[in-house]
Scaffold this motif. Sequence first.
Motif, mmCIF file in Angstrom:
data_model
loop_
_atom_site.group_PDB
_atom_site.id
_atom_site.type_symbol
_atom_site.label_atom_id
_atom_site.label_comp_id
_atom_site.label_asym_id
_atom_site.label_seq_id
_atom_site.Cartn_x
_atom_site.Cartn_y
_atom_site.Cartn_z
ATOM 1 N N LEU A 1 -8.816 6.147 0.424
ATOM 2 C CA LEU A 1 -7.762 6.298 1.425
ATOM 3 C C LEU A 1 -8.137 5.550 2.692
ATOM 4 O O LEU A 1 -9.294 5.158 2.892
ATOM 5 N N GLN A 2 -7.160 5.396 3.569
ATOM 6 C CA GLN A 2 -7.369 4.650 4.807
ATOM 7 C C GLN A 2 -6.528 5.250 5.924
ATOM 8 O O GLN A 2 -5.307 5.318 5.825
ATOM 9 N N ASN A 3 -7.191 5.687 6.989
ATOM 10 C CA ASN A 3 -6.480 6.165 8.167
ATOM 11 C C ASN A 3 -5.916 4.976 8.947
ATOM 12 O O ASN A 3 -6.425 3.845 8.842
ATOM 13 N N ILE B 1 -1.291 7.711 6.358
ATOM 14 C CA ILE B 1 -2.517 7.462 5.596
ATOM 15 C C ILE B 1 -2.155 6.607 4.387
ATOM 16 O O ILE B 1 -1.190 6.907 3.669
ATOM 17 N N LYS B 2 -2.916 5.548 4.159
ATOM 18 C CA LYS B 2 -2.676 4.714 2.988
ATOM 19 C C LYS B 2 -3.555 5.181 1.825
ATOM 20 O O LYS B 2 -4.711 5.557 2.017
ATOM 21 N N VAL B 3 -2.973 5.146 0.643
ATOM 22 C CA VAL B 3 -3.676 5.515 -0.579
ATOM 23 C C VAL B 3 -3.894 4.247 -1.398
ATOM 24 O O VAL B 3 -2.932 3.588 -1.801
ATOM 25 N N TRP B 4 -5.168 3.919 -1.653
ATOM 26 C CA TRP B 4 -5.479 2.678 -2.342
ATOM 27 C C TRP B 4 -5.936 2.884 -3.785
ATOM 28 O O TRP B 4 -5.844 1.974 -4.599
ATOM 29 N N GLN B 5 -6.453 4.060 -4.071
ATOM 30 C CA GLN B 5 -6.851 4.338 -5.454
ATOM 31 C C GLN B 5 -6.486 5.773 -5.791
ATOM 32 O O GLN B 5 -6.664 6.683 -4.970
ATOM 33 N N ALA B 6 -5.968 5.972 -6.997
ATOM 34 C CA ALA B 6 -5.593 7.299 -7.452
ATOM 35 C C ALA B 6 -5.480 7.287 -8.966
ATOM 36 O O ALA B 6 -5.264 6.241 -9.577
ATOM 37 N N GLY C 1 0.832 -1.196 0.000
ATOM 38 C CA GLY C 1 0.000 0.000 0.000
ATOM 39 C C GLY C 1 0.869 1.248 0.000
ATOM 40 O O GLY C 1 1.874 1.303 0.690
ATOM 41 N N MET C 2 0.512 2.234 -0.804
ATOM 42 C CA MET C 2 1.266 3.490 -0.821
ATOM 43 C C MET C 2 0.825 4.357 0.354
ATOM 44 O O MET C 2 -0.352 4.359 0.732
ATOM 45 N N THR C 3 1.769 5.100 0.945
ATOM 46 C CA THR C 3 1.453 5.859 2.150
ATOM 47 C C THR C 3 1.890 7.313 2.043
ATOM 48 O O THR C 3 2.862 7.646 1.366
#
Length: 320
Positions: free
Chosen positions: A293-295, A248-253, A238-240
């Motif tokens: 995103l994901q906290n 914070i993780k970024v899952w879609q962009a 996961g990108m952070t």
Amino acid sequence: MRVIFAGTPEFARSALAALHAAGHDIVGVFTQPDRPAGRGMKLQASVVKQLALQYGLPVVQPQSLKLDGKYPDDAKLAKEFTDAAQADVMVVAAYGLILPQWVLDAPRHGCLNIHASLLPRWRGAAPIHRAIEAGDTQTGVTIMQMDAGLDTGDMLLAETCAISAQDTTASLHDKLAEMGAHLIVKALEQVGQFKPEKQALEGVTYAHKIEKAEAAIDWTQTAQVLAQRVRAFDPFPGMTIRWGGEVIKVWQAHVQTPARIEDIQKKPGTLLAVREDGLQVACGEGVLCLTQLQNAGGKRLPVADFVRSFKGQVGDVFQS
């Protein structure tokens, strides 16, 4: 055929299930030792071991296969088992241990590997991740006659698979696992009849293992590269990004067309817009729009839900 199977993760599980369904005599299954997993860090068997036990197959879990290595007793027991099995072939899929020469020579027809790329592109541990990260539009599965090198053996069968603009490592993995399972069954029908093809000397690339340290977003990279990396690193690692001391993780962009010319000149990492359809961030080249995103400690959220508790403002800068 009498088959020894060697594999560990879900990609290998699909192949084992297909070989079993095809009626091959699976005389033994090699898989990685049980590992601690989950919040309780309890020992957990690999998915391949779980399926093998369900089928009533003998399971071998050596720490190493090197007779002169750190675990010679493990390797000796594995060799005794392999010699007794008198297998026609060993099928290997994401096993996780390097096979020494005694293993390669043991089965009558050697060892066949199911590799999730079109060799010689993306030899190595993470071919699915690296293909997406590089922006490839096509990949596939190669059935290879294993030799002592790292994915350098002769190619026996191959099948191509398109990589869509929406594919993540998770979705592409599932497509290739199904393809690999089908292809290895087809390969065993043709053992002894192949005309092996040498790998080309040109176009060799290596898919190095994914490291957690690669997760941090470097805003000086282009928006296109970052969008590919977000897809490539889903589900792991996961990108952070860091914000207010939190990760914070970024899952879609996706790449966003800049709304204003001046946005192109903003410092990489600058928050350009906070909207319910995405957080827009300046990159070394272009604009990246974050949409899922994901906290820390939370779950994946669409950006419309995420922004309700997000305190960032236009002009703030995410650190690289």
